[in-house]
Design a protein around this motif. Structure first.
Motif, mmCIF file in Angstrom:
data_model
loop_
_atom_site.group_PDB
_atom_site.id
_atom_site.type_symbol
_atom_site.label_atom_id
_atom_site.label_comp_id
_atom_site.label_asym_id
_atom_site.label_seq_id
_atom_site.Cartn_x
_atom_site.Cartn_y
_atom_site.Cartn_z
ATOM 1 N N ALA A 89 0.821 -1.206 0.000
ATOM 2 C CA ALA A 89 0.000 0.000 0.000
ATOM 3 C C ALA A 89 0.860 1.263 0.000
ATOM 4 O O ALA A 89 0.596 2.204 -0.743
ATOM 5 N N SER B 62 2.251 1.915 -3.281
ATOM 6 C CA SER B 62 1.343 2.324 -4.349
ATOM 7 C C SER B 62 0.931 3.796 -4.239
ATOM 8 O O SER B 62 0.235 4.301 -5.110
ATOM 9 N N ALA C 238 -1.982 5.401 2.296
ATOM 10 C CA ALA C 238 -1.671 3.976 2.182
ATOM 11 C C ALA C 238 -2.721 3.134 2.893
ATOM 12 O O ALA C 238 -3.081 2.053 2.423
ATOM 13 N N TYR D 8 -5.458 2.142 0.651
ATOM 14 C CA TYR D 8 -5.077 1.065 -0.274
ATOM 15 C C TYR D 8 -4.977 -0.268 0.467
ATOM 16 O O TYR D 8 -5.104 -1.326 -0.133
ATOM 17 N N ALA D 9 -4.692 -0.210 1.778
ATOM 18 C CA ALA D 9 -4.419 -1.444 2.524
ATOM 19 C C ALA D 9 -5.690 -2.124 3.013
ATOM 20 O O ALA D 9 -5.650 -3.284 3.402
#
Lengths: 199, 248
Positions: free
Chosen positions: A106, A109, A137, A140-141
């Motif tokens: 994450a 990214s 992050a 995204y995680a």
């Protein structure tokens, strides 16, 4: 079936411990995992290698082995842990490795321009990480962490071997008492399934 | 204000910048132009340390960064420079998880430890200045590219910089949105901000800049007054470039 209904309070108590162990281990696992992820991305060579070894060892060994090492193995060194404490410790360390991989992916990214923008305004690497990168992050995680959480929930059944009376062991105790298997094991299967699908 | 001596930058064996030497006085507006791959952006990013130079010395406002200095000395100088230097990126790089006004208040609060109310007052004034007062509480994703870039300029100005670096600020914009960004930049120039602008907007360079740096293959090929440069470039390389960008 009557036997199951009769013993529902006992099974629910087991389910309570299953959830408790999951939540506590996940909580500490999140902290360990975040630190390990940052260590792998931002640490110096030594710190990076320590974090990498941790992830590699934990992911490359069965959780059952990790649990018995913490509970039985440490006794050889005079460390005697209660079963529940040992379960928390072993599972937190275990889940931390998986969480760290989710976080690492994450963090990586988040576009590089975000760090650059933060640094350009005078932030330190640490401030940029804390204020700009990690909040993004975490979003995204979330999907991979959801999977990890469900995995943890099911993995808790392994601590039945160190006499923690969670859901699995509750069923085993009932089986030993009544000499019937299917109703109890089927019931806890359903209970695991319900819990996995309602987090 | 800026003094650059013997600046080299290598990526592996590839030399991107080869021995740049120049001085930029305060309040000067410098446009850096040239073909892509000529090292313009790398040059800009060396000034605030987003790229580490391989060799050389850069002094900004008395803070010196030296390629040979220890990591610690380098870090300290670079933090000082960044706090006095705003940067605007081609891709805006606004923080998507923060509202427009939070994007602007972030650095003053975190880096300067400014009181929240004060930071918000300053941010409001800056957003008004770039014409986005009505967008304070929306998220960057709800804005057009031109609006995002104006927020990015406000974000940079919030640190009250003495120097502004622009890295192709209009290259990612739809043509009709370029003007609104250039207008804000022009007003900054008129107020005496020291600016270094990497750009492909030749008209802007001609009309707003005080000085043109024409770069090719990692060197400054021409360092000239805009009027002279656009009227009669001295080198073949520059003549060729101007022909290519103006002819069709």
């Amino acid at each position: 079936m009557d036997l199951v209904l009769e013993n529902i309070p006992f099974l629910l108590k087991g389910a309570y411990y299953t959830l408790l162990i999951t939540v506590v281990s996940m909580f500490f696992g999140l902290i360990i995992g975040l630190l390990a992820a940052i260590a792998r991305i931002k640490g110096n060579r030594f710190v990076r290698n320590v974090a990498r070894a941790y992830v590699s060892i934990i992911r490359g060994t069965p959780p059952l082995v990790q649990i018995v090492i913490v509970y039985y193995g440490l006794v050889d060194y005079g460390i005697e842990l209660g079963p529940l404490t040992a379960a928390y410790i072993a599972l937190s360390i275990n889940i931390g490795a998986y969480v760290s991989e989710a976080f690492r992916g994450a963090i990586q990214s988040v576009p590089k321009g975000q760090t650059e923008a933060a640094l350009a305004t005078g932030m330190t690497e640490k401030q940029a990480m804390r204020r700009i990168i990690i909040p993004q992050a975490i979003r995204y995680a979330i999907p991979p962490l959801g999977n990890t959480f469900v995995g943890m929930l099911k993995e808790t059944s392994l601590v039945s071997v160190i006499a923690v009376t969670e859901l699995m062991r509750s069923a085993q105790l009932l089986v030993a008492q009544y000499y019937v298997y299917m109703p109890f094991y089927l019931s806890i299967g359903i209970m695991y399934w319900l819990m996995s699908n309602s987090y | 204000m800026i003094d650059i001596k013997g600046l080299y930058k290598n990526y592996g064996s590839h030399q991107v910048l080869k021995n740049l030497n120049l001085t930029i006085p305060a309040h000067q507006v410098v446009a850096v132009i040239g073909p892509s791959g000529s090292g313009k952006s790398t040059f800009l990013r060396c000034i605030n340390g987003l790229e580490e130079m391989t060799q050389g010395k850069i002094t900004v406002n008395g803070h010196e960064i030296d390629a040979n200095a220890s990591k610690k000395v380098w870090q300290k100088a670079i933090y000082a420079i960044r706090q006095e230097t705003g940067m605007v990126f081609q891709q805006f790089n606004l923080y998507p998880h923060k509202t427009v006004i939070e994007n602007v208040t972030e650095a003053p609060i975190v880096v300067k430890k400014m009181q929240k109310e004060k930071a918000y007052t300053i941010a409001s004034a800056l957003l008004k200045r770039v014409g986005l007062s009505d967008k304070e509480n929306v998220y960057p994703s709800q804005l057009s590219g031109g609006q995002q870039q104006r927020v990015a300029i406000a974000r940079a100005l919030a640190m009250e910089p003495k120097l502004m670096l622009f890295d192709e600020p209009t290259s990612a914009l739809d043509p009709e949105l370029v003007g609104e960004v250039l207008k804000v930049m022009k007003s900054l120039a008129e107020e005496g901000m020291t600016m270094i602008i990497v750009t492909h907007e030749m008209n802007f360079a001609k009309n707003v800049a005080d000085r043109i740096l024409f770069m090719a293959d990692g060197v400054i090929v021409e360092d000239a007054n805009p009027k002279a440069f656009f009227k009669r470039p001295q080198t073949n390389r520059a003549q060729q470039f101007l022909q290519q960008v103006t002819e069709f």
